[in-house]
Design a protein around this motif. Sequence first.
Motif, PDB file in Angstrom:
ATOM      1  N   TYR A  26     -21.607 -49.981 -17.684  1.00  0.00           N
ATOM      2  CA  TYR A  26     -20.461 -49.227 -17.187  1.00  0.00           C
ATOM      3  C   TYR A  26     -20.628 -47.743 -17.462  1.00  0.00           C
ATOM      4  N   SER A  27     -20.394 -46.926 -16.417  1.00  0.00           N
ATOM      5  CA  SER A  27     -20.448 -45.472 -16.574  1.00  0.00           C
ATOM      6  C   SER A  27     -19.107 -44.808 -16.285  1.00  0.00           C
ATOM      7  N   GLY A  28     -18.263 -45.470 -15.494  1.00  0.00           N
ATOM      8  CA  GLY A  28     -16.963 -44.890 -15.169  1.00  0.00           C
ATOM      9  C   GLY A  28     -16.372 -45.559 -13.943  1.00  0.00           C
ATOM     10  N   ARG A  29     -15.151 -45.112 -13.592  1.00  0.00           N
ATOM     11  CA  ARG A  29     -14.502 -45.607 -12.388  1.00  0.00           C
ATOM     12  C   ARG A  29     -13.472 -44.585 -11.948  1.00  0.00           C
ATOM     13  N   ASP A  30     -13.116 -44.657 -10.683  1.00  0.00           N
ATOM     14  CA  ASP A  30     -11.986 -43.906 -10.170  1.00  0.00           C
ATOM     15  C   ASP A  30     -11.183 -44.871  -9.308  1.00  0.00           C
ATOM     16  N   ASP A  31     -10.280 -44.368  -8.501  1.00  0.00           N
ATOM     17  CA  ASP A  31      -9.430 -45.245  -7.708  1.00  0.00           C
ATOM     18  C   ASP A  31     -10.217 -46.102  -6.716  1.00  0.00           C
ATOM     19  N   LYS A  32     -11.391 -45.637  -6.301  1.00  0.00           N
ATOM     20  CA  LYS A  32     -12.118 -46.325  -5.235  1.00  0.00           C
ATOM     21  C   LYS A  32     -13.469 -46.896  -5.621  1.00  0.00           C
ATOM     22  N   THR A  33     -14.047 -46.437  -6.734  1.00  0.00           N
ATOM     23  CA  THR A  33     -15.412 -46.854  -7.046  1.00  0.00           C
ATOM     24  C   THR A  33     -15.603 -47.231  -8.506  1.00  0.00           C
TER      25      THR A  33
END
Length: 77
Positions: free
Chosen positions: A49-56
């Motif tokens: 895991y590196s990160g996330r936003d609303d879409k990815t």
Amino acid sequence: MSRHAAAEHEPHPDDVWPVPYLRNGQIISLVRWNRVAGDWKYTTIVAQYSGRDDKTWQVIAQGRPMILDRAEWSIFS
């Protein structure tokens, strides 16, 4: 005294489908379901895991950075 209408907005995806606490570098499994010839088939991926936003989702898998669509991929535990 004045009354204000509550603001209407779409809930954040994490509010509807909670995502467990994720740490940068944590190993996670993601799943994607597809309809193939009338049957449901799934694909899983184990990634860092590196990160996330609303879409990815931003992950590292198979030694390379990847950006996966959250509309297609979900946490698999």
